[in-house]
Design a protein around this motif. Structure first.
Motif, PDB file in Angstrom:
ATOM      1  N   LYS A 103       0.991  -1.205   0.159  1.00 60.70           N
ATOM      2  CA  LYS A 103       0.158   0.055  -0.070  1.00 60.70           C
ATOM      3  C   LYS A 103       0.971   1.316   0.013  1.00 60.70           C
ATOM      4  CE  LYS A 103      -3.873  -2.097   2.544  1.00 60.70           C
ATOM      5  NZ  LYS A 103      -3.186  -3.485   2.735  1.00 60.70           N
ATOM      6  N   PRO A 104       0.266   2.366  -0.561  1.00 64.30           N
ATOM      7  CA  PRO A 104       1.076   3.695  -0.702  1.00 64.30           C
ATOM      8  C   PRO A 104       1.477   4.110   0.798  1.00 64.30           C
ATOM      9  CG  PRO A 104      -0.833   3.850  -1.988  1.00 64.30           C
ATOM     10  CD  PRO A 104      -0.855   2.548  -1.083  1.00 64.30           C
ATOM     11  N   GLY A 105       2.852   4.456   0.875  1.00 65.79           N
ATOM     12  CA  GLY A 105       3.288   4.777   2.137  1.00 65.79           C
ATOM     13  C   GLY A 105       4.199   3.588   3.066  1.00 65.79           C
ATOM     14  N   GLN A 106       3.856   2.432   2.680  1.00 68.80           N
ATOM     15  CA  GLN A 106       4.598   1.403   3.403  1.00 68.80           C
ATOM     16  C   GLN A 106       5.902   1.354   2.705  1.00 68.80           C
ATOM     17  OE1 GLN A 106       1.681  -1.854   2.428  1.00 68.80           O
ATOM     18  NE2 GLN A 106       1.738  -2.072   4.612  1.00 68.80           N
ATOM     19  N   PHE A 107       6.744   0.359   3.345  1.00 69.75           N
ATOM     20  CA  PHE A 107       8.269   0.154   2.806  1.00 69.75           C
ATOM     21  C   PHE A 107       8.681  -1.271   2.867  1.00 69.75           C
ATOM     22  CE2 PHE A 107       8.032   0.843   7.442  1.00 69.75           C
ATOM     23  CZ  PHE A 107       9.050   0.201   7.865  1.00 69.75           C
ATOM     24  N   ILE A 108       9.661  -1.541   2.226  1.00 70.30           N
ATOM     25  CA  ILE A 108      10.395  -2.870   2.509  1.00 70.30           C
ATOM     26  C   ILE A 108      11.847  -2.816   3.206  1.00 70.30           C
ATOM     27  CG2 ILE A 108       9.126  -4.195   0.567  1.00 70.30           C
ATOM     28  CD1 ILE A 108      11.693  -3.478  -1.096  1.00 70.30           C
ATOM     29  N   ALA A 109      12.213  -3.933   3.926  1.00 77.00           N
ATOM     30  CA  ALA A 109      13.738  -3.689   4.131  1.00 77.00           C
ATOM     31  C   ALA A 109      14.463  -4.496   3.454  1.00 77.00           C
ATOM     32  CB  ALA A 109      13.713  -4.251   5.531  1.00 77.00           C
ATOM     33  N   LEU A 119      21.944  -5.263   9.758  1.00 79.15           N
ATOM     34  CA  LEU A 119      20.545  -4.739   9.785  1.00 79.15           C
ATOM     35  C   LEU A 119      20.165  -4.525   8.281  1.00 79.15           C
ATOM     36  CD1 LEU A 119      20.545  -2.693  12.955  1.00 79.15           C
ATOM     37  CD2 LEU A 119      19.214  -4.712  12.603  1.00 79.15           C
ATOM     38  N   PRO A 120      19.143  -4.799   8.042  1.00 74.21           N
ATOM     39  CA  PRO A 120      18.376  -4.422   6.594  1.00 74.21           C
ATOM     40  C   PRO A 120      18.519  -2.927   6.405  1.00 74.21           C
ATOM     41  CG  PRO A 120      16.696  -5.320   7.995  1.00 74.21           C
ATOM     42  CD  PRO A 120      18.033  -5.387   8.792  1.00 74.21           C
ATOM     43  N   ARG A 121      18.092  -2.532   5.247  1.00 73.40           N
ATOM     44  CA  ARG A 121      18.041  -0.991   4.876  1.00 73.40           C
ATOM     45  C   ARG A 121      16.384  -0.741   4.911  1.00 73.40           C
ATOM     46  NH1 ARG A 121      22.193  -1.483   7.411  1.00 73.40           N
ATOM     47  NH2 ARG A 121      24.203  -0.508   6.821  1.00 73.40           N
ATOM     48  N   PRO A 122      15.629   0.011   5.477  1.00 72.38           N
ATOM     49  CA  PRO A 122      14.427   0.229   5.308  1.00 72.38           C
ATOM     50  C   PRO A 122      14.077   1.313   3.946  1.00 72.38           C
ATOM     51  CG  PRO A 122      14.860   1.613   7.284  1.00 72.38           C
ATOM     52  CD  PRO A 122      15.953   0.686   6.666  1.00 72.38           C
ATOM     53  N   ILE A 123      13.423   0.917   2.686  1.00 80.43           N
ATOM     54  CA  ILE A 123      13.266   1.720   1.715  1.00 80.43           C
ATOM     55  C   ILE A 123      11.777   1.684   1.438  1.00 80.43           C
ATOM     56  CG2 ILE A 123      13.975   2.275  -0.515  1.00 80.43           C
ATOM     57  CD1 ILE A 123      16.424   0.694  -0.114  1.00 80.43           C
ATOM     58  N   ILE A 151      14.717  -9.450   0.975  1.00 73.74           N
ATOM     59  CA  ILE A 151      13.879  -8.537   1.437  1.00 73.74           C
ATOM     60  C   ILE A 151      13.006  -9.013   2.515  1.00 73.74           C
ATOM     61  CG2 ILE A 151      14.119  -7.248  -0.930  1.00 73.74           C
ATOM     62  CD1 ILE A 151      11.356  -7.990  -1.673  1.00 73.74           C
ATOM     63  N   LEU A 152      12.449  -7.907   3.139  1.00 74.80           N
ATOM     64  CA  LEU A 152      11.525  -8.188   4.230  1.00 74.80           C
ATOM     65  C   LEU A 152      10.287  -7.255   3.893  1.00 74.80           C
ATOM     66  CD1 LEU A 152      10.714  -9.848   7.047  1.00 74.80           C
ATOM     67  CD2 LEU A 152      11.724  -7.849   8.240  1.00 74.80           C
ATOM     68  N   GLY A 153       9.019  -7.562   4.120  1.00 77.37           N
ATOM     69  CA  GLY A 153       7.940  -6.776   3.772  1.00 77.37           C
ATOM     70  C   GLY A 153       6.501  -7.431   3.772  1.00 77.37           C
ATOM     71  N   VAL A 154       5.664  -6.758   3.637  1.00 82.07           N
ATOM     72  CA  VAL A 154       5.706  -5.359   3.391  1.00 82.07           C
ATOM     73  C   VAL A 154       5.578  -4.751   4.835  1.00 82.07           C
ATOM     74  CG1 VAL A 154       5.007  -4.838   1.132  1.00 82.07           C
ATOM     75  CG2 VAL A 154       3.125  -5.257   2.619  1.00 82.07           C
ATOM     76  N   LEU A 155       6.036  -3.514   5.056  1.00 79.69           N
ATOM     77  CA  LEU A 155       6.323  -3.144   6.394  1.00 79.69           C
ATOM     78  C   LEU A 155       5.592  -1.670   6.658  1.00 79.69           C
ATOM     79  CD1 LEU A 155       9.926  -3.661   6.745  1.00 79.69           C
ATOM     80  CD2 LEU A 155       8.217  -5.175   7.803  1.00 79.69           C
ATOM     81  N   GLY A 156       5.093  -1.421   7.733  1.00 76.00           N
ATOM     82  CA  GLY A 156       4.321   0.009   7.956  1.00 76.00           C
ATOM     83  C   GLY A 156       2.833  -0.048   7.640  1.00 76.00           C
ATOM     84  N   ASN A 157       2.251   1.338   8.243  1.00 72.50           N
ATOM     85  CA  ASN A 157       0.808   1.276   8.028  1.00 72.50           C
ATOM     86  C   ASN A 157       0.364   1.866   6.900  1.00 72.50           C
ATOM     87  OD1 ASN A 157       1.955   3.810   8.671  1.00 72.50           O
ATOM     88  ND2 ASN A 157       0.439   4.221  10.503  1.00 72.50           N
ATOM     89  N   GLY A 158       1.332   2.690   5.953  1.00 71.02           N
ATOM     90  CA  GLY A 158       0.834   3.306   4.764  1.00 71.02           C
ATOM     91  C   GLY A 158      -0.180   4.645   5.194  1.00 71.02           C
ATOM     92  N   PHE A 159      -0.404   5.298   4.301  1.00 73.38           N
ATOM     93  CA  PHE A 159      -1.079   6.393   4.074  1.00 73.38           C
ATOM     94  C   PHE A 159      -2.618   6.117   4.054  1.00 73.38           C
ATOM     95  CE2 PHE A 159       2.670   8.525   2.264  1.00 73.38           C
ATOM     96  CZ  PHE A 159       2.775   9.510   3.167  1.00 73.38           C
ATOM     97  N   GLY A 196      14.281  -0.510  10.532  1.00 76.77           N
ATOM     98  CA  GLY A 196      12.886  -0.478   9.962  1.00 76.77           C
ATOM     99  C   GLY A 196      12.194  -1.730  10.410  1.00 76.77           C
ATOM    100  N   VAL A 197      12.895  -2.547  11.321  1.00 73.33           N
ATOM    101  CA  VAL A 197      12.085  -3.741  11.818  1.00 73.33           C
ATOM    102  C   VAL A 197      11.789  -3.866  13.423  1.00 73.33           C
ATOM    103  CG1 VAL A 197      12.717  -5.069   9.865  1.00 73.33           C
ATOM    104  CG2 VAL A 197      14.101  -5.098  11.979  1.00 73.33           C
TER     105      VAL A 197
END
Length: 262
Positions: free
Chosen positions: A35-41, A51-55, A92-100, A223-224
């Motif tokens: 979803k828009p606003g989420q990210f992956i590591a 550690l992974p890098r959140p993008i 990669i790790l995802g999807v992460l975060g809540n999004g807009f 990011g995790v």
């Protein structure tokens, strides 16, 4: 909140689109849930980089088989990523975060505001808002100079207003200068960018009685939730720690601007 899944993905293609800015498409089934606003590591292959890098997710292709990330080389990990080539396997790790909360834009005029490397997450959001046909998006983006990466992509989904620090393109200054110079108005703000920009947006929204949702991803490290480097103060007490803090990577990165102290 989404379920996290670590997987092996395949690099589809990558190109250098501005000074230190890389545009990477990845083949992964995580695209189905993004979803828009989420990210992956993204995990570096160098074993000394733990550690992974959140993008942030920039775009999802129409078939939902690929994710696009646009990132700036800022250190050892992202420097390694810039050397990825088509066909290469990456972790990669995802999807992460809540999004807009895109549903809040229904029937409204919306500012989509991005600054620097906070511009990429605005693309998928602009795309999805246009697809609904019930939102008018005014896209306001701020750059350092005339390297206006993603501007043409964004123009497919709304009117784009540019600000540059050196005045080489659009309004001289920042995104707030572009709003004033073009006498823009809206009902709602979605934004991502450097902290000074987000503070100005929070103040602007308060003065104008507007809702604003801001992504604080600039503050993330791992990011995790492992490093605790992205804690921000909030109005509400966290149910687990019993203090007025939130971890941006697990509770965000998108927050109602009224609820965070920045």
């Amino acid at each position: 909140m989404s379920t996290k899944k670590k997987q092996t993905a395949t690099v589809y293609r990558q190109e250098n689109i501005a000074d230190g800015i890389f545009d990477l498409w990845i083949e992964t089934d995580l695209a189905q849930d993004a979803k828009p606003g989420q990210f992956i590591a993204v995990y570096p292959k160098d074993g000394s980089t733990l550690l992974p890098r959140p993008i942030s997710i920039c775009e999802v292709n129409d078939e939902k088989t690929r994710l696009r990330i646009v990132y700036r080389v800022a250190g050892k990990g992202t420097k390694e990523f810039s050397g990825f080539s088509a066909g290469e396997q990456i972790q990669i790790l995802g999807v992460l975060g809540n999004g807009f909360p895109a549903e809040k834009a229904e029937g409204k005029t919306v500012f989509l505001m991005g600054g620097g490397i906070g511009i990429p997450p605005m693309l998928q959001l602009a795309k999805e808002l246009k697809e609904t046909g019930r939102t008018e998006s005014r896209i306001i983006v701020g750059y350092r100079d005339r390297e206006t990466f993603l501007k043409e992509d964004l123009e497919k989904y709304g009117e784009v207003f540019v600000a540059t620090e050196d005045g080489s393109v659009g309004s001289k200054g920042n995104v707030m200068n572009a709003i004033g110079e073009n006498a823009l108005t809206a009902d709602l703000i979605f934004a991502c960018g450097p902290m000074p920009m987000l503070r100005a947006i929070k103040q602007y929204a308060k003065q104008n009685g507007m809702e604003a949702y801001i992504s604080l991803e600039e503050r993330m490290a791992c990011g995790v939730g492992a490093c605790l480097g992205c804690v921000c103060r909030t109005k509400n007490v966290d149910a687990h720690s019993h203090v007025k803090n939130a971890r941006i990577c697990t509770d965000g990165p998108v927050f109602d601007a009224k609820e965070v102290e920045i």
